[in-house]
Design a protein around this motif. Structure first.
Motif, PDB file in Angstrom:
ATOM      1  N   ILE A  35     -35.550  14.726 -15.098  1.00  0.00           N
ATOM      2  CA  ILE A  35     -35.714  14.286 -13.709  1.00  0.00           C
ATOM      3  C   ILE A  35     -37.161  13.919 -13.437  1.00  0.00           C
ATOM      4  O   ILE A  35     -37.454  12.901 -12.801  1.00  0.00           O
ATOM      5  CB  ILE A  35     -35.218  15.378 -12.728  1.00  0.00           C
ATOM      6  N   ASN A  36     -38.099  14.727 -13.944  1.00  0.00           N
ATOM      7  CA  ASN A  36     -39.522  14.472 -13.760  1.00  0.00           C
ATOM      8  C   ASN A  36     -39.920  13.134 -14.369  1.00  0.00           C
ATOM      9  O   ASN A  36     -40.621  12.335 -13.742  1.00  0.00           O
ATOM     10  CB  ASN A  36     -40.331  15.611 -14.371  1.00  0.00           C
ATOM     11  N   ILE A  37     -39.471  12.885 -15.587  1.00  0.00           N
ATOM     12  CA  ILE A  37     -39.805  11.621 -16.267  1.00  0.00           C
ATOM     13  C   ILE A  37     -39.238  10.440 -15.498  1.00  0.00           C
ATOM     14  O   ILE A  37     -39.922   9.426 -15.299  1.00  0.00           O
ATOM     15  CB  ILE A  37     -39.311  11.649 -17.730  1.00  0.00           C
ATOM     16  N   VAL A  38     -38.006  10.559 -15.027  1.00  0.00           N
ATOM     17  CA  VAL A  38     -37.376   9.474 -14.268  1.00  0.00           C
ATOM     18  C   VAL A  38     -38.144   9.211 -12.971  1.00  0.00           C
ATOM     19  O   VAL A  38     -38.411   8.059 -12.621  1.00  0.00           O
ATOM     20  CB  VAL A  38     -35.891   9.802 -13.987  1.00  0.00           C
ATOM     21  N   VAL A  39     -38.518  10.266 -12.267  1.00  0.00           N
ATOM     22  CA  VAL A  39     -39.254  10.107 -11.003  1.00  0.00           C
ATOM     23  C   VAL A  39     -40.612   9.448 -11.258  1.00  0.00           C
ATOM     24  O   VAL A  39     -41.024   8.550 -10.514  1.00  0.00           O
ATOM     25  CB  VAL A  39     -39.404  11.463 -10.270  1.00  0.00           C
ATOM     26  N   LEU A  91     -43.178  21.744 -13.335  1.00  0.00           N
ATOM     27  CA  LEU A  91     -42.348  20.535 -13.316  1.00  0.00           C
ATOM     28  C   LEU A  91     -41.706  20.314 -11.947  1.00  0.00           C
ATOM     29  O   LEU A  91     -41.639  19.185 -11.459  1.00  0.00           O
ATOM     30  CB  LEU A  91     -41.269  20.599 -14.393  1.00  0.00           C
ATOM     31  N   LEU A  92     -41.244  21.386 -11.330  1.00  0.00           N
ATOM     32  CA  LEU A  92     -40.621  21.274 -10.019  1.00  0.00           C
ATOM     33  C   LEU A  92     -41.631  20.791  -8.974  1.00  0.00           C
ATOM     34  O   LEU A  92     -41.348  19.863  -8.205  1.00  0.00           O
ATOM     35  CB  LEU A  92     -40.018  22.623  -9.614  1.00  0.00           C
ATOM     36  N   ALA A  93     -42.814  21.392  -8.950  1.00  0.00           N
ATOM     37  CA  ALA A  93     -43.848  20.985  -7.989  1.00  0.00           C
ATOM     38  C   ALA A  93     -44.289  19.548  -8.247  1.00  0.00           C
ATOM     39  O   ALA A  93     -44.455  18.751  -7.308  1.00  0.00           O
ATOM     40  CB  ALA A  93     -45.040  21.936  -8.072  1.00  0.00           C
ATOM     41  N   TYR A  94     -44.483  19.201  -9.512  1.00  0.00           N
ATOM     42  CA  TYR A  94     -44.922  17.849  -9.865  1.00  0.00           C
ATOM     43  C   TYR A  94     -43.871  16.813  -9.467  1.00  0.00           C
ATOM     44  O   TYR A  94     -44.199  15.757  -8.923  1.00  0.00           O
ATOM     45  CB  TYR A  94     -45.215  17.773 -11.365  1.00  0.00           C
ATOM     46  N   THR A  95     -42.612  17.130  -9.703  1.00  0.00           N
ATOM     47  CA  THR A  95     -41.520  16.220  -9.342  1.00  0.00           C
ATOM     48  C   THR A  95     -41.452  16.026  -7.832  1.00  0.00           C
ATOM     49  O   THR A  95     -41.278  14.906  -7.348  1.00  0.00           O
ATOM     50  CB  THR A  95     -40.175  16.746  -9.881  1.00  0.00           C
ATOM     51  N   ILE A  96     -41.600  17.106  -7.097  1.00  0.00           N
ATOM     52  CA  ILE A  96     -41.552  17.014  -5.627  1.00  0.00           C
ATOM     53  C   ILE A  96     -42.717  16.177  -5.109  1.00  0.00           C
ATOM     54  O   ILE A  96     -42.529  15.290  -4.257  1.00  0.00           O
ATOM     55  CB  ILE A  96     -41.535  18.415  -4.990  1.00  0.00           C
TER      56      ILE A  96
END
Length: 170
Positions: free
Chosen positions: A9-13, A77-82
């Motif tokens: 998800i992170n890479i896609v975002v 990863l969660l914080a970075y994605t957000i």
């Protein structure tokens, strides 16, 4: 162990963010049709890289907070994605709003030109508006006289609007 789903998800975002930022550079330059290198350079990728680096630092700091049942890697990863998702949303909104307002202004301008042309045709006196500032003669006297005679024969009048032109008036 890093969650593969969260990593994906992170890479896609991040890829969507890069794409939206670059495409936004193209939409902001509408109606011009630039090449890919102009779009990339005009989108100022260095600012996106700075934002991504800043988000990494913020996400790293957040990953050191104590949150039950969440591993530090996953917190990062969660914080970075957000953070990237919020920036992606802002970029899409800003670029879409700019594109829509530019298209609307161009349409309004085109409709004014069409209306003015219809009125000119009814009056049998056509006004050719152009941006040019001080003109430098491009033709010799004989050619210029031929152009002037055609202009007078068909009732075309030139009107120089000045040398400053924005994208809408092109």
């Amino acid at each position: 162990m890093v969650s593969k789903k969260l990593l994906t998800i992170n890479i896609v975002v991040v890829l969507l963010l890069i794409s939206a930022h670059t495409l936004g550079g193209y939409l902001i330059m509408y109606p011009m049709k630039p090449d890919i290198w102009t779009v990339v350079s005009e989108s100022s990728p260095q600012y996106l890289l700075i934002a991504l680096a800043l988000f990494a630092v913020i996400a790293w700091l957040i990953s050191h907070l104590r949150i039950k049942n969440v591993k530090p890697e996953n917190k990062f990863l969660l914080a970075y994605t957000i953070l990237c998702g919020v920036l992606l949303t802002f970029i899409i909104y800003f670029d879409a709003a700019t594109y829509i307002s530019t298209r609307k202004a161009i349409r309004e301008s085109e409709n004014e030109y069409i209306q003015q042309a219809k009125e000119d045709i009814k009056k049998d006196k056509i006004m050719y508006r152009f941006a040019g500032g001080l003109s430098i003669p491009q033709y010799d006297a004989k050619t210029q006289n031929k152009i002037d005679s055609i202009r007078k024969k068909f009732g075309v009048t030139y009107f120089n609007t000045g040398c400053m032109v924005d994208v809408i008036d092109r």
